[in-house]
Scaffold this motif. Structure first.
Motif, mmCIF file in Angstrom:
data_model
loop_
_atom_site.group_PDB
_atom_site.id
_atom_site.type_symbol
_atom_site.label_atom_id
_atom_site.label_comp_id
_atom_site.label_asym_id
_atom_site.label_seq_id
_atom_site.Cartn_x
_atom_site.Cartn_y
_atom_site.Cartn_z
ATOM 1 N N SER A 25 0.161 -0.059 -1.471
ATOM 2 C CA SER A 25 -0.438 -0.797 -2.589
ATOM 3 C C SER A 25 -1.887 -1.152 -2.302
ATOM 4 O O SER A 25 -2.746 -1.099 -3.200
ATOM 5 C CB SER A 25 0.382 -2.066 -2.871
ATOM 6 N N TYR A 62 4.220 -1.279 -5.975
ATOM 7 C CA TYR A 62 4.740 -1.265 -4.609
ATOM 8 C C TYR A 62 4.760 -2.668 -4.006
ATOM 9 O O TYR A 62 5.675 -3.035 -3.275
ATOM 10 C CB TYR A 62 3.894 -0.354 -3.733
ATOM 11 N N SER A 63 3.736 -3.437 -4.296
ATOM 12 C CA SER A 63 3.656 -4.777 -3.716
ATOM 13 C C SER A 63 4.836 -5.633 -4.163
ATOM 14 O O SER A 63 5.447 -6.343 -3.363
ATOM 15 C CB SER A 63 2.327 -5.440 -4.106
#
Length: 825
Positions: A431, A580-581
């Motif tokens: 990310s 993604y984070s």
């Protein structure tokens, strides 16, 4: 099982070395265990009570698609029923679409359910006494298999099936099967302790699920792996090799082959990699289609253009980032340094460069990139020479140091990360790479079992390339490829003109640039039968490139049904990349999570939010809750186990050597300090001061609490020992440090109980593992006379698990037939 082993191996080999052992933990189902290793074979390797006995891998490769079936064989060697839990890897881009549980002649096919629902079904079945299995995905390349209520003497097989496309580059295909989950560095402070090597943290709520305990040095986990591949390439196959494993190859004709491991008891401690060339050294365009009630699906492989050799003299700003953490110590870091030196030597005088190293700290050679002059190159080589593997893997700091300068510059910064990728916050790192579009990111995976998910995605997000260098590979060849790719990209700014064809949802949505001769692979849907010509567009050396390719989508096509799974897997991958984070910290955007879950359920695929569960409905076992036993994993090949906490039953939360920082903890280590710019040996046994050299630049606060021996100082006379100290010395070799601490505390009549002690001492009694030299009726009688309450006495094993009053631990260790005493965790 043990009867067979004893007939095969000499009785003398039953004894284990005093300091090398592994926990059993069969006392309470709420506490995990790493299995029991109690029998040595003729070569000195340990066999074990590990519930995972064998993994069998069968792959069928047809063209550029492989179907792989992984069968895990579990067996209960204990007197009571157990729950086996195993953390294992699969390829990061595999579409896992089936799970089957076999109990004797009974076969139960797993159901795909939302993860929370699957967990609830499994927990209910476990409580009801039903045999059940649960398959969870922790990361795209890390999975957990749980099997509950395995009866004594019973065997259960779990078959997992997946499909994937093979990688093709420079005339060669590559099939990779990972065999072990490497250790993972866990950043931030612990939140809740769970199973695994590391605790869950506020940043990584699932840290414990991706950090299985490793087998101590000189031992093995007790399970092995076999692998069998049927290859039908469709073209003439040449140069069929595996540099990672010894294989037998049978060739019935030039287009096919049968490959299998020579050693059917191979230790699963490194990736299996098979490479083979195809006729002519190039591939042809290929279009596979499938049409069913769900619609039409296709996977398309488009050949790359011929490379145009044009020397790009545009100055480049290259930043090399080297991982110097503990898991890289030894062969991996030396291979990385070798490759980096060769890459530095290929720089042009007009280039600028910099070097960054990271472990617990991040070190930057120059304040900013400098010209590649002889003087600066000499400084770089000197800087590299002093690098060694030690400490944790604080990769995020290095990511920002390398990428943030690109946000404010008008020229291209090329960053090359050289690492094994052993971090738990891999999705968060990807990310972060996504936030810096002005940099090109190249990744070098150094080692035999690297984190390919992280490195693949870093390169993808950074519009670069990834290279894997095993410990047997040629570093100079990798350096040459890197130089060529940076200097002369093959095809950039790639797009597809579909020319009105009825296609939808084509992935990847952004086609990456090509830096090597590998194809463009697309997966998509078609909504109707049609034929036409598409155009592959891009730029070669700044010039426009266009190639026309005829395609045809049929009305009906029953073959290639795996294409729907491949398409769905790439759609899931695309959805995950959008947050993604959030996926990392368990707070993914709800709409993305719901969509991923829906795709997983519709196409019967493993995802971060869907799981397979299978329950035996007809038979209910008796005996209450099963004992949980976690399967230990091998230390990856080439990784020094002393640097990753595998050398003992340490109660540390991970790798030895984490830099202690104010307000933070966790990680690879137990809080020991790593001196900046200096190497530090693995932690010594208790009461032995480490002898290290520490740079004068290290702040005193960093060294707080660390004993540093001055090598130049005069030797200090040994003090006269008290009676209590002499008694401790007598039993010290037989006691695990945590048990020894109790004995010392009681003898000295001082000191408070520790958190370690509280984990295996209850109501004044310690739950311990007692390793015996002699397990005769007389020895067992003496143990009971001393007050040992036997909890587990495995037949044909010289291990006894029991409870004993802590004030009698010294007497226990003093018995001549007792070899070692360790905590029962």
């Amino acid at each position: 099982m043990y009867a067979k082993l004893l007939r095969k191996f000499p009785i003398a080999l039953l004894a284990l070395t005093a300091f090398f052992f592994v926990q059993v933990n069969v006392v309470a189902q709420t506490r995990p265990t790493a299995g029991s290793l109690t029998v040595l074979n003729a070569k000195g390797a340990a066999a074990s009570l590990c519930p995972l006995k064998h993994t069998d891998v069968k792959a069928e490769i047809s063209g550029f698609i492989s179907r792989v079936r992984v069968t895990q064989e579990f067996e209960n060697s204990f007197k009571e029923k157990i729950e086996a839990v195993y953390t294992f890897p699969l390829p990061q881009d595999a579409a896992v679409d089936d799970m089957i549980m076999t109990i004797g002649t009974r076969t139960i096919r797993g159901k795909i359910l939302p993860r929370e629902e699957a967990q609830a079904v499994y927990d209910s079945a476990k409580s009801n006494g039903q045999v059940a299995s649960l398959l969870d995905q922790e990361r795209p390349n890390i999975f957990t298999q749980s099997v509950a209520n395995i009866l004594p003497g019973e065997q259960i097989k779990i078959e997992i099936s997946y499909v994937e496309t093979l990688k093709y580059e420079d005339g060669a295909y590559e099939f990779v099967f990972p065999m072990v989950v490497g250790p993972r560095y866990i950043p931030s402070a612990p939140a809740v302790q769970k199973q695994g090597l590391a605790p869950n943290t506020d940043q990584l709520p699932d840290a414990s699920r991706i950090t299985p305990r490793m087998v101590p040095p000189t031992m093995r986990s007790g399970h092995d792996i076999s692998l069998d591949i049927q290859l039908d390439a469709g073209l003439i196959v040449d140069g069929l090799t595996s540099k990672t494993h010894d294989v037998d190859i049978e060739r019935a004709d030039p287009r096919s082959a049968h490959i299998h491991l020579k050693d059917i008891t191979t230790i699963p401690n490194k990736d299996f990699v098979l490479r083979y060339d195809v006729a002519g050294g190039s591939i042809q365009d290929a279009l596979l289609t499938h049409r069913s009630e769900k619609g039409g699906f296709f996977t398309m492989m488009l050949q790359p253009p011929d490379r145009v050799t044009v020397e790009d003299v545009t100055p480049k700003e290259l930043v090399f980032v080297l991982d110097t953490s503990g898991s890289m110590e030894g062969f991996p870091i030396e291979k990385a340094k070798e490759t980096m030196k060769l890459a530095l030597n290929s720089l042009n005088p007009s280039d600028t460069f910099n070097l960054i190293t990271f472990a617990g700290d991040t070190d930057i050679l120059f304040p900013k990139p400098v010209p590649a002059t002889k003087e600066n190159m000499a400084k770089a080589q000197l800087f590299l020479k002093g690098r060694g593997g030690s400490g944790g893997t604080e990769m995020m700091t290095a990511i920002k140091a390398a990428l943030e300068p690109s946000d404010k510059q008008d020229h291209l910064r090329i960053v090359c990360f050289m690492t094994d990728g052993y971090v738990g916050n891999d999705m968060e790192i990807v990310s972060e790479v996504q936030k810096h579009p002005n940099a090109r990111v190249f990744a070098f995976g150094i080692g035999d079992s690297v984190n390919r998910f992280l490195l693949d995605k870093m390169a993808e997000a950074g519009r670069g390339e990834v290279e894997y260098v095993s410990l047997n590979d040629d570093g100079s060849a990798a350096a040459r490829r890197f130089h060529q790719r940076v200097r002369n990209p093959l095809l950039t700014d790639i797009s597809i003109d579909w020319n009105g064809l009825p296609v939808a949802d084509v992935y990847p949505q952004r086609i990456p640039d090509l830096f090597s001769a590998k194809p463009v692979i697309l997966s998509g849907r078609f909504t109707a039968a049609a034929s036409g010509t598409i155009r592959l567009k891009g730029k070669i050396a700044g010039n426009d490139f266009v190639r026309e390719i005829p395609v045809s989508f049929p009305e009906n096509m029953a073959a290639h049904d795996v294409l729907s799974s491949l398409w769905a897997r790439r759609r899931i991958d695309d959805l995950m990349s959008k947050d993604y984070s959030g996926a990392q910290n368990g707070q993914m955007q709800p709409e993305l999570q719901q969509t991923i879950t829906a795709v997983g359920l519709e196409y019967r695929l493993m995802t971060q939010f869907t799981s397979f569960v299978a329950v035996e409905e007809m038979i209910v076992t008796e005996g209450g809750q099963p004992r949980r036993i976690d399967v230990p994993v091998e230390t990856p090949s080439g990784v020094n186990p002393a640097m990753v906490g595998a050398e003992s039953e340490s109660f540390s939360t991970g790798f030895i050597g984490t830099v202690a920082k104010s307000g933070t903890g966790g990680g690879f280590g137990s809080g020991r300090v790593v001196a900046r710019r200096k190497l530090m040996a693995p932690a010594p046994p208790p009461n032995i001061a480490p002898s290290v050299s520490v740079s004068a630049s290290v702040a005193p606060s960093v060294l707080s609490g660390m004993v540093v021996a001055d090598a130049a100082a005069s030797p200090t006379p040994l003090p006269i020992k008290s009676e209590e100290e002499r008694r401790v010395d007598q039993v010290r070799p037989k006691l695990h440090p945590a048990v020894l601490a109790i004995v010392q505390r009681l003898l000295n009549k001082q000191g408070a109980t520790t958190a370690d002690e509280a984990r295996f001492v209850r109501d004044g009694k310690a739950e311990v593992q007692i390793w015996l030299l002699d397990k005769s009726a007389g020895s067992m009688a003496k143990l009971k006379e001393l007050g040992v309450e036997v909890m587990l006495d495995q037949p044909n094993s010289k291990l006894v698990i029991g409870r004993l009053s802590i004030d009698k631990l010294e007497q226990l260790a003093d018995l001549k037939f007792v070899r070692y005493v360790s905590p029962q965790m």
